[in-house]
Design an enzyme around this catalytic site. Structure first.
Site, PDB file in Angstrom:
ATOM      1  CB  ALA A  27      40.938  62.772  32.154  1.00 37.60           C
ATOM      2  CE  LYS A  28      44.233  70.930  28.520  1.00 36.77           C
ATOM      3  NZ  LYS A  28      44.304  70.701  27.089  1.00 36.77           N
TER       4      LYS A  28
END
Ligand SMILES: Cc1ncc(COP(=O)(O)O)c(C=O)c1O
Length: 309
Positions: A161-162
């Site tokens: 996940a960014k």
């Protein structure tokens, strides 16, 4: 390094509408501001002979959806809607070469850790942004250090996940490097092997072969990394993903960073130990040239990576 400032554009897309750049605001007590729960992407659009084209837009939007899924964010916009919204943002702002920043964040409402009482807001901004580490860096390479900060253990901050909150670690890595006179740093993972830069993946070249760290849950699955692995194969270079011990950084023939912002940036020294000849090496140069030709629409077999705005 001088502190760069962002050059704004005119419009920002917000949940299906365009708002003037200066009016795209969130409340100081938005959950994302308090706790870092904003999922984002960094995408580049390049001017080509056929007009502006966004590089690997579908893969970036897929990663944005993945980020939201991991963080239990019920993103209401479909993949296709967000792809189109990015293209519209480029068109509406009449941009050519630019950087696109989609963000999905929890807004104002929930007081604590459970964000569902807040609205989930989606924004897409785009602005002109030149080379991240500087023109000279692309030709001459950058001096980097190994960071004293470690990347987080897997199953703490999920790196697939960014998420904005993860980037406090990246800021520590980058700020320490700059404070000590380096352009960037390479961080180790919790087991002591090489992970990645503050916002880049890293490749080593040894005896004409490319080596890059495994995606071991401590580094982002970079879309440029993926592109470079494919480009290397197109050019006939072998690529191996492996655990990379720190000392390999000091014995590589060539080394480079990959990332949307950094593109393909040569590394000329690590901890003041010269990499190879101390200049951009021939393999790095070949990959960098092919990458730039690809993003500019000059490689017919890879036109599928471009979405024209
Ligand atoms: C921590 C980190 N690693 C690597 C990268 C490179 O990823 P990409 O090539 O998808 O831009 C980025 C940039 O998004 C990043 O933030």
């Amino acid at each position: 390094m001088c502190a760069a400032t962002l050059t704004g554009a005119d419009w920002i897309w917000k949940d299906g509408e365009f708002v003037p750049w200066g009016e795209a605001k969130v409340h100081i007590l938005a959950v994302a501001v308090q706790f870092g729960s904003s999922m984002f992407e960094g995408i580049r659009c390049y001017q080509t002979d056929r007009g502006p084209a966004v590089f690997r837009l579908r893969e970036h939007i897929r990663r944005l959806h993945d980020s939201c899924r991991i963080y239990r964010m019920p993103l209401a916009h479909s993949h296709d809607a967000l792809v189109e919204a990015c293209l519209e943002t480029v068109r509406k702002n009449r941009l050519g070469d630019c950087y696109i920043r989609p963000m999905v964040l929890w807004g104002y409402g929930a007081p604590g850790m459970f964000p569902a009482g807040s609205p989930l807001e989606t924004y897409i901004a785009a602005w002109p942004w030149g080379t991240y580490l500087g023109e000279e860096a692309l030709a001459q390479g950058v001096d980097v250090c190994v960071s004293s900060w470690t990347r987080a253990h897997p199953n703490t901050f999920p790196v697939a996940a960014k998420a904005a909150g993860h980037y406090t670690n990246a800021q520590l890595i980058k700020m320490e490097a700059v404070a000590n006179g380096y352009a960037e740093a390479i961080a180790l993972g919790p087991t002591g092997v090489v992970s990645e830069g503050s916002g880049q993946n890293v490749f080593l070249v040894r005896e004409g072969r490319l080596i890059t760290p495994f995606l071991d849950g401590t580094s982002l699955s970079g879309i440029t990394r993926d592109a470079v692995i494919a480009i290397a194969a197109d050019l006939g270079y072998a690529v191996r993903e492996q655990h990379v011990p720190r000392e390999s950084l000091y014995t590589a023939d060539e080394m480079f960073f990959t990332g949307t912002a950094s593109e393909v940036t040569p590394i000329r020294s690590v901890d003041k130990i010269t990499v190879g000849s101390g200049k951009r090496g021939p393999v790095t140069e070949a990959i960098q040239a092919r990458y730039m030709d690809t993003v500019r629409g000059k490689v017919a077999e890879r036109l599928g990576w471009l979405t024209f705005a």
